[in-house]
Design a protein around this motif. Structure first.
Motif, PDB file in Angstrom:
ATOM      1  N   ALA A  40       0.786  -1.139   0.148  1.00 60.65           N
ATOM      2  CA  ALA A  40      -0.146  -0.251  -0.282  1.00 60.65           C
ATOM      3  C   ALA A  40       0.698   1.899  -0.208  1.00 60.65           C
ATOM      4  CB  ALA A  40      -1.048  -0.145   1.254  1.00 60.65           C
ATOM      5  N   SER A  41       1.900   0.755   0.593  1.00 59.88           N
ATOM      6  CA  SER A  41       3.237   2.569   0.960  1.00 59.88           C
ATOM      7  C   SER A  41       3.308   2.669  -1.062  1.00 59.88           C
ATOM      8  CB  SER A  41       4.131   1.659   1.995  1.00 59.88           C
ATOM      9  OG  SER A  41       3.497   2.045   3.050  1.00 59.88           O
ATOM     10  N   ALA A  42       3.834   1.833  -1.223  1.00 60.06           N
ATOM     11  CA  ALA A  42       4.453   1.577  -2.969  1.00 60.06           C
ATOM     12  C   ALA A  42       3.422   2.155  -3.813  1.00 60.06           C
ATOM     13  CB  ALA A  42       4.662   0.111  -3.133  1.00 60.06           C
ATOM     14  N   ALA A  43       2.213   2.022  -3.687  1.00 58.74           N
ATOM     15  CA  ALA A  43       0.729   2.552  -4.277  1.00 58.74           C
ATOM     16  C   ALA A  43       0.368   3.622  -3.642  1.00 58.74           C
ATOM     17  CB  ALA A  43      -0.386   1.705  -3.807  1.00 58.74           C
ATOM     18  N   LEU A  44       0.690   4.332  -2.928  1.00 62.80           N
ATOM     19  CA  LEU A  44       0.424   5.643  -2.370  1.00 62.80           C
ATOM     20  C   LEU A  44       1.787   6.519  -3.083  1.00 62.80           C
ATOM     21  CD1 LEU A  44      -0.074   5.881   1.364  1.00 62.80           C
ATOM     22  CD2 LEU A  44      -1.911   5.984  -0.936  1.00 62.80           C
ATOM     23  N   ILE A  45       3.153   5.733  -2.985  1.00 60.39           N
ATOM     24  CA  ILE A  45       3.997   6.625  -4.068  1.00 60.39           C
ATOM     25  C   ILE A  45       3.491   6.561  -5.540  1.00 60.39           C
ATOM     26  CG2 ILE A  45       5.886   6.267  -4.666  1.00 60.39           C
ATOM     27  CD1 ILE A  45       6.555   4.971  -1.602  1.00 60.39           C
ATOM     28  N   LEU A  46       3.082   5.465  -6.198  1.00 60.46           N
ATOM     29  CA  LEU A  46       2.523   4.846  -7.463  1.00 60.46           C
ATOM     30  C   LEU A  46       1.525   5.904  -7.901  1.00 60.46           C
ATOM     31  CD1 LEU A  46       3.845   3.441  -9.824  1.00 60.46           C
ATOM     32  CD2 LEU A  46       2.303   1.785  -9.199  1.00 60.46           C
ATOM     33  N   ALA A  47       0.856   6.653  -7.515  1.00 60.94           N
ATOM     34  CA  ALA A  47      -0.262   7.294  -6.935  1.00 60.94           C
ATOM     35  C   ALA A  47       0.552   8.705  -7.434  1.00 60.94           C
ATOM     36  CB  ALA A  47      -1.511   7.748  -5.878  1.00 60.94           C
ATOM     37  N   CYS A  48       1.104   9.115  -6.287  1.00 62.94           N
ATOM     38  CA  CYS A  48       2.095  10.846  -5.945  1.00 62.94           C
ATOM     39  C   CYS A  48       2.848  10.580  -7.460  1.00 62.94           C
ATOM     40  CB  CYS A  48       2.821  10.627  -4.967  1.00 62.94           C
ATOM     41  SG  CYS A  48       1.991  10.680  -3.809  1.00 62.94           S
ATOM     42  N   LEU A  49       3.398   8.867  -8.023  1.00 62.33           N
ATOM     43  CA  LEU A  49       4.384   9.483  -9.163  1.00 62.33           C
ATOM     44  C   LEU A  49       3.487  10.246 -10.440  1.00 62.33           C
ATOM     45  CD1 LEU A  49       7.102   7.433  -8.485  1.00 62.33           C
ATOM     46  CD2 LEU A  49       6.945   9.261  -8.748  1.00 62.33           C
ATOM     47  N   GLY A  78      -7.228   0.878  -3.063  1.00 66.27           N
ATOM     48  CA  GLY A  78      -6.770  -0.548  -2.963  1.00 66.27           C
ATOM     49  C   GLY A  78      -5.757  -0.309  -1.614  1.00 66.27           C
ATOM     50  N   ALA A  79      -4.861   0.907  -1.294  1.00 64.53           N
ATOM     51  CA  ALA A  79      -4.605   0.593  -0.197  1.00 64.53           C
ATOM     52  C   ALA A  79      -5.477   1.712   1.136  1.00 64.53           C
ATOM     53  CB  ALA A  79      -3.629   2.431  -0.551  1.00 64.53           C
ATOM     54  N   THR A  80      -6.530   2.332   1.067  1.00 66.70           N
ATOM     55  CA  THR A  80      -7.132   2.546   1.915  1.00 66.70           C
ATOM     56  C   THR A  80      -7.724   1.613   2.036  1.00 66.70           C
ATOM     57  OG1 THR A  80      -7.904   4.852   0.883  1.00 66.70           O
ATOM     58  CG2 THR A  80      -9.128   3.752   2.284  1.00 66.70           C
ATOM     59  N   PHE A  81      -7.937   0.827   1.443  1.00 66.03           N
ATOM     60  CA  PHE A  81      -8.952  -0.873   1.910  1.00 66.03           C
ATOM     61  C   PHE A  81      -8.378  -1.627   2.396  1.00 66.03           C
ATOM     62  CE2 PHE A  81     -12.422   1.752   0.250  1.00 66.03           C
ATOM     63  CZ  PHE A  81     -14.111   1.388   0.942  1.00 66.03           C
ATOM     64  N   MET A  82      -7.495  -1.874   1.447  1.00 61.24           N
ATOM     65  CA  MET A  82      -6.422  -3.073   2.536  1.00 61.24           C
ATOM     66  C   MET A  82      -5.508  -3.226   3.029  1.00 61.24           C
ATOM     67  SD  MET A  82      -6.773  -5.466  -0.311  1.00 61.24           S
ATOM     68  CE  MET A  82      -5.995  -6.553   0.126  1.00 61.24           C
ATOM     69  N   THR A  83      -5.670  -1.476   4.073  1.00 68.84           N
ATOM     70  CA  THR A  83      -4.878  -1.604   5.378  1.00 68.84           C
ATOM     71  C   THR A  83      -6.225  -1.152   6.198  1.00 68.84           C
ATOM     72  OG1 THR A  83      -4.240   0.539   4.734  1.00 68.84           O
ATOM     73  CG2 THR A  83      -2.865  -0.608   3.600  1.00 68.84           C
ATOM     74  N   ALA A  84      -7.306  -1.603   6.333  1.00 64.23           N
ATOM     75  CA  ALA A  84      -7.704  -1.333   6.927  1.00 64.23           C
ATOM     76  C   ALA A  84      -7.905  -1.947   8.226  1.00 64.23           C
ATOM     77  CB  ALA A  84      -9.559  -1.611   6.542  1.00 64.23           C
ATOM     78  N   ALA A  85      -7.304  -3.740   8.115  1.00 60.86           N
ATOM     79  CA  ALA A  85      -7.150  -5.086   9.181  1.00 60.86           C
ATOM     80  C   ALA A  85      -5.722  -4.051   9.813  1.00 60.86           C
ATOM     81  CB  ALA A  85      -6.754  -5.431   8.738  1.00 60.86           C
ATOM     82  N   PHE A  86      -5.309  -3.629   8.698  1.00 61.44           N
ATOM     83  CA  PHE A  86      -3.343  -3.296  10.003  1.00 61.44           C
ATOM     84  C   PHE A  86      -4.080  -2.178  11.063  1.00 61.44           C
ATOM     85  CE2 PHE A  86      -0.488  -0.083  10.531  1.00 61.44           C
ATOM     86  CZ  PHE A  86       0.654  -1.360  11.204  1.00 61.44           C
ATOM     87  N   VAL A  87      -4.518  -1.296  10.200  1.00 57.58           N
ATOM     88  CA  VAL A  87      -5.283  -0.218  11.179  1.00 57.58           C
ATOM     89  C   VAL A  87      -5.979  -0.194  12.572  1.00 57.58           C
ATOM     90  CG1 VAL A  87      -6.323   2.471  11.493  1.00 57.58           C
ATOM     91  CG2 VAL A  87      -4.944   1.572   9.541  1.00 57.58           C
TER      92      VAL A  87
END
Length: 184
Positions: A40-49, A78-87
């Protein structure tokens, strides 16, 4: 704000269940969550790029890109929903802390369990509807209305999988809470 008292947060370090099956599922979910957080961190960086590329392309070359907004939205969903369990595993979702100091430890424990049960009910319904939406999008071949036309099953599956993982996390927390002896 964390959902639970500071003492509850310290208990998140080790598997909280003495039941080997529950502890094993907790460990497996923790590993899964760590992998998802990295992705998800990589996805956020990719979205920024992608969005930065879009801005540069439009301003320098006066050329419109038609795919970047949806690609960034899919990555963010994807990053938002997939990290919900971690949060949730960190009890990091928004909670009302006003009652923690007022209630006795037993009443607070009951409050936490009731909140978890209500959250599980909502998330289970959301997960079920997300899976039906993803199935419908897959079977019908639904695509977005843009020129790029990516399949809508992609964000729907990410949403459904993330909500399912969140349900598993909440269920584990309920089972663990019910298995603990109340503090005095």
């Amino acid at each position: 704000m964390m959902h639970g008292s500071v003492e509850d947060q310290r208990e998140l370090v080790a598997p909280a269940s003495s039941n080997p099956l529950v502890a094993g599922v907790e460990r497996a979910l923790a590993v899964c969550n760590r992998v998802i957080v990295v992705l998800a961190s990589a996805a956020l960086i990719l979205a920024c790029l992608i969005l930065s590329y879009s801005v540069l392309t439009r301003s320098i070359f006066h050329s419109a890109t038609y795919w970047q907004d949806e690609a960034a939205v899919f990555l963010l969903v994807g990053a938002t929903f997939m990290t919900a369990a971690f949060v949730q595993s960190q009890r990091g979702h928004i909670g009302i802390e006003a009652f923690v100091g007022i209630l006795s430890p037993t009443a607070n424990r009951i409050r936490l369990i009731l909140v978890d049960v209500a959250s599980l009910a909502f998330c289970a319904f959301f997960s079920w509807k997300s899976w039906t939406l993803a199935h419908e999008a897959w079977v019908d071949g639904q695509v977005s209305n843009s020129m790029w036309s990516p399949p809508l099953a992609i964000p729907y599956v990410l949403m459904a999988a993330g909500m399912t993982l969140l349900c598993v996390q909440i269920l584990l927390q309920i089972i663990t809470s019910l298995g603990k002896a109340p503090r005095s």
